[in-house]
Motif scaffolding. Sequence first.
Motif, PDB file in Angstrom:
ATOM      1  N   THR A  17     -14.498  -0.766  -5.562  1.00  0.00           N
ATOM      2  CA  THR A  17     -14.931  -1.792  -4.608  1.00  0.00           C
ATOM      3  C   THR A  17     -15.156  -3.130  -5.319  1.00  0.00           C
ATOM      4  N   HIS A  18     -15.624  -3.085  -6.557  1.00  0.00           N
ATOM      5  CA  HIS A  18     -15.811  -4.343  -7.286  1.00  0.00           C
ATOM      6  C   HIS A  18     -14.475  -4.949  -7.711  1.00  0.00           C
ATOM      7  N   ALA A  19     -13.481  -4.105  -7.993  1.00  0.00           N
ATOM      8  CA  ALA A  19     -12.141  -4.623  -8.308  1.00  0.00           C
ATOM      9  C   ALA A  19     -11.551  -5.304  -7.082  1.00  0.00           C
ATOM     10  N   ILE A  20     -11.715  -4.683  -5.929  1.00  0.00           N
ATOM     11  CA  ILE A  20     -11.235  -5.301  -4.684  1.00  0.00           C
ATOM     12  C   ILE A  20     -11.981  -6.608  -4.439  1.00  0.00           C
ATOM     13  N   VAL A 184     -14.039  -9.642 -16.593  1.00  0.00           N
ATOM     14  CA  VAL A 184     -13.822  -8.826 -15.390  1.00  0.00           C
ATOM     15  C   VAL A 184     -13.865  -7.344 -15.753  1.00  0.00           C
ATOM     16  N   ARG A 185     -13.197  -6.971 -16.837  1.00  0.00           N
ATOM     17  CA  ARG A 185     -13.220  -5.559 -17.264  1.00  0.00           C
ATOM     18  C   ARG A 185     -14.653  -5.101 -17.514  1.00  0.00           C
ATOM     19  N   ASP A 186     -15.408  -5.908 -18.252  1.00  0.00           N
ATOM     20  CA  ASP A 186     -16.803  -5.551 -18.550  1.00  0.00           C
ATOM     21  C   ASP A 186     -17.600  -5.359 -17.259  1.00  0.00           C
ATOM     22  N   ALA A 187     -17.413  -6.299 -16.324  1.00  0.00           N
ATOM     23  CA  ALA A 187     -18.179  -6.229 -15.068  1.00  0.00           C
ATOM     24  C   ALA A 187     -17.848  -4.942 -14.313  1.00  0.00           C
ATOM     25  N   GLY A 269     -17.007 -11.986  -7.704  1.00  0.00           N
ATOM     26  CA  GLY A 269     -16.639 -10.774  -6.960  1.00  0.00           C
ATOM     27  C   GLY A 269     -16.806  -9.532  -7.819  1.00  0.00           C
ATOM     28  N   ALA A 270     -16.358  -9.632  -9.071  1.00  0.00           N
ATOM     29  CA  ALA A 270     -16.443  -8.477  -9.976  1.00  0.00           C
ATOM     30  C   ALA A 270     -17.893  -8.109 -10.266  1.00  0.00           C
ATOM     31  N   VAL A 271     -18.756  -9.110 -10.376  1.00  0.00           N
ATOM     32  CA  VAL A 271     -20.162  -8.849 -10.713  1.00  0.00           C
ATOM     33  C   VAL A 271     -20.981  -8.443  -9.486  1.00  0.00           C
ATOM     34  N   TYR A 272     -20.886  -9.227  -8.423  1.00  0.00           N
ATOM     35  CA  TYR A 272     -21.771  -8.996  -7.269  1.00  0.00           C
ATOM     36  C   TYR A 272     -21.228  -7.947  -6.309  1.00  0.00           C
ATOM     37  N   GLY A 273     -19.923  -7.729  -6.329  1.00  0.00           N
ATOM     38  CA  GLY A 273     -19.349  -6.689  -5.488  1.00  0.00           C
ATOM     39  C   GLY A 273     -19.185  -7.090  -4.039  1.00  0.00           C
TER      40      GLY A 273
END
Length: 309
Positions: A17-20, A184-187, A269-273
């Motif tokens: 969901t965070h990747a999306i 982004v990967r880390d997040a 987006g990657a962090v907060y989802g």
Amino acid sequence: MNDVFPPPPEGEGSRLTHAIAAYLGLAIGDALGATVEFMTPREIAAQFKVHDQLIGGGWLKLKPGQVTDDTTMALALGGSILEAGQVDAHAAARAFDAWMRARPVDIGSTVRRGLLAFRKTGDPKMPSSEHDAGNGAAMRVLPVALATLGLPEADARAACRAQAHVTHNNRLSDAATETLALMVRDALLGADKLDLLHHRAHPLVRDHPEFAFRAVRQRLNPSGYIVETLQAVFQAFFDTDSFEDCLIDVVNRGGDADTTGAIAGMLAGAVYGPTAMPKRWLHGLDAATRHACETQARQLLEIGARKSA
Ligand code: MN
Ligand code: MN
């Protein structure tokens, strides 16, 4: 909450969901920023007070929710990764070339030059240049972050450079492009904003002091120079606490606002989802784009997972 995503579970599910959310954030930031691209903060304030709606327009005369090259180049790159099963410079160059032939709404001058050179030589790697420090390679790097999720950091960095050098072969562009992908990967692997600050943003500034983003008091009206772009994005990202505030902050600085918006939207987006994304923006985004981003995020993450096995 919104109705786009299933409720956010832990582990694998939240990674997806965070990747999306990162991919949709990229597109939303692009669409939001494009309205005020090349404007000054003063002009934006005079026209909108605060610009915070997906209304299209801008110098490209976009439809509401329509995206620009930042998103469509990322999708082209993502498509090439899915086709090749991995990040491949030739496949990326061919995909970018096909993208250019399809007459995109906008295209950067360094991107155009690189792709014309590729048509001539068949070589997907531009010679290194001190001048090609635009943000065009960094803005499209998201699919690499997703597809390399399970790879060692050095391999992910190499994949970032392979796609970047099709058009931009420059040390500052490389450093920024790699840093953004690793953030982004880390997040997606669970890092929070403070982790990203200490483990990615600070090392970038240590290795390349040009990027110091606290020294510049206000990076208003950031240009397409990758240093100014990243300074604006980092200030907005690290000084706000929500997806919405981050994007509103960065695009209202104007300048290369579609690209600062896209990059900030990807990180936020990657962090907060997904649950942090305003409904009006999710629903306002061009429907075909939204679908393409969601589909690619899923499929690229499958490649990323496969590599780690
Ligand atoms: Mn653009
Ligand atoms: Mn731009």
